[in-house]
Design an enzyme around this catalytic site. Structure first.
Site, PDB file in Angstrom:
ATOM      1  CG  ASP A   1      -1.916   1.384   1.198  1.00  0.00           C
ATOM      2  OD1 ASP A   1      -2.724   1.343   0.198  1.00  0.00           O
ATOM      3  OD2 ASP A   1      -1.825   2.022   2.182  1.00  0.00           O
TER       4      ASP A   1
ATOM      5  CD  GLU B   1      -1.842   5.676   3.078  1.00  0.00           C
ATOM      6  OE1 GLU B   1      -2.740   6.525   2.511  1.00  0.00           O
ATOM      7  OE2 GLU B   1      -2.254   4.488   3.472  1.00  0.00           O
TER       8      GLU B   1
ATOM      9  CD  GLU C   1      -7.267  18.609   0.267  1.00  0.00           C
ATOM     10  OE1 GLU C   1      -6.744  18.545  -0.978  1.00  0.00           O
ATOM     11  OE2 GLU C   1      -7.236  19.477   0.955  1.00  0.00           O
TER      12      GLU C   1
ATOM     13  CG  HIS D   1      -2.511   9.956   4.286  1.00  0.00           C
ATOM     14  ND1 HIS D   1      -3.046   8.966   3.841  1.00  0.00           N
ATOM     15  CD2 HIS D   1      -2.132  10.892   3.458  1.00  0.00           C
ATOM     16  CE1 HIS D   1      -3.449   9.007   2.577  1.00  0.00           C
ATOM     17  NE2 HIS D   1      -2.777  10.282   2.305  1.00  0.00           N
TER      18      HIS D   1
ATOM     19  CG  HIS E   1      -6.494   5.766   4.906  1.00  0.00           C
ATOM     20  ND1 HIS E   1      -6.981   4.626   4.129  1.00  0.00           N
ATOM     21  CD2 HIS E   1      -7.531   6.444   5.274  1.00  0.00           C
ATOM     22  CE1 HIS E   1      -8.152   4.713   3.914  1.00  0.00           C
ATOM     23  NE2 HIS E   1      -8.662   5.936   4.546  1.00  0.00           N
TER      24      HIS E   1
ATOM     25  CG  ASP F   1      -4.487   0.989   5.075  1.00  0.00           C
ATOM     26  OD1 ASP F   1      -4.783   0.831   6.122  1.00  0.00           O
ATOM     27  OD2 ASP F   1      -4.850   1.891   4.301  1.00  0.00           O
TER      28      ASP F   1
END
Length: 229
Positions: free
Chosen positions: A7, A9, A52, A57, A150, A155
């Site tokens: 994953d 970010e 955002e 995160h 997240h 994740d």
């Protein structure tokens, strides 16, 4: 068979709009079993962190200020991946960012056919049903209570459990020997051995179903196989 459940970010939705990767996480599987070996790296994106993105995160610009640039960790990242299958939820998104970053630092790109998209697998198995990572955790009874924000490694760990359920749990490996343990010798990936799932998934039988089964077994008499402990 070696796989990396992965994953990333990012600061936004498109690398060609100036957005960058800020975190990569990966969990190694061999024969569909976690080995205990992981990859985790925060990355300085060399740009501001949109509000955002921070809200999603929880990673601030100040936190990332002293982290390495992608170009500084690119080769280490590629070495970890090797030729393993990259298991990613919504793979086109992560692969687009990873290959943009690799292109910018003049490193070899990751072939798209090296990626396996769990989102596509979930949509084929459960057409018309929600296929987000959270929705799949609810479907399979996987604990994701720590996923308030997240995080790439968290994740990846959750997605590893989801992926194993999507392909039928641990049945493909037919691992029956509970004595298998993680072992590492001289950094050789082939020396790693899978370990059992540390926490069994919760039972999917309801109390009503258990009671009905017990009542049925009582009707079979004392000599019934199921009545013997």
């Amino acid at each position: 068979m070696r796989e990396i459940v992965m994953d990333t970010e990012t600061t936004g939705l498109d690398p060609y709009d100036g957005h960058r990767i800020v975190e990569i996480g990966g969990v190694e599987l061999i024969g569909h079993m976690p080995t205990g070996r992981t990859y985790h790296q925060y990355i300085n994106p060399k740009r501001s962190m949109p509000k955002e993105a921070f809200d999603v995160h929880g990673i601030s610009e100040e936190f990332l200020a002293d982290k390495p640039l992608f170009e500084d960790i690119a080769q280490e990242f590629l070495d970890f991946c090797g030729d393993a299958t990259l298991v990613i939820h919504n793979a086109s998104f992560d692969m687009k960012f990873l290959n943009a970053e690799l292109e910018w630092c003049k490193k070899p790109l990751l072939p798209m056919d090296q990626a396996l998209d769990t989102l596509a697998i979930a949509r084929r198995r459960f057409p018309g049903s929600p296929a987000s990572l959270d929705a799949l955790c609810r479907r399979f009874g996987i604990d994701n209570s720590n996923r308030e924000l997240h995080g790439a490694l968290l994740d990846s760990e959750i997605l590893a459990d989801v992926y194993l359920e999507l392909i039928g749990g641990r049945q493909p490996g037919l691992v029956l020997d509970g004595a298998q343990q993680v072992t590492k010798v001289s950094g050789d990936t082939d020396s790693w051995r899978p370990e059992p799932r540390p926490n069994p998934l919760p039972s999917r039988l309801s109390e009503k179903e258990k009671a009905a089964h017990a009542a049925f077994v009582e009707t079979l008499g004392e000599d019934a196989l199921w009545a013997k402990s």
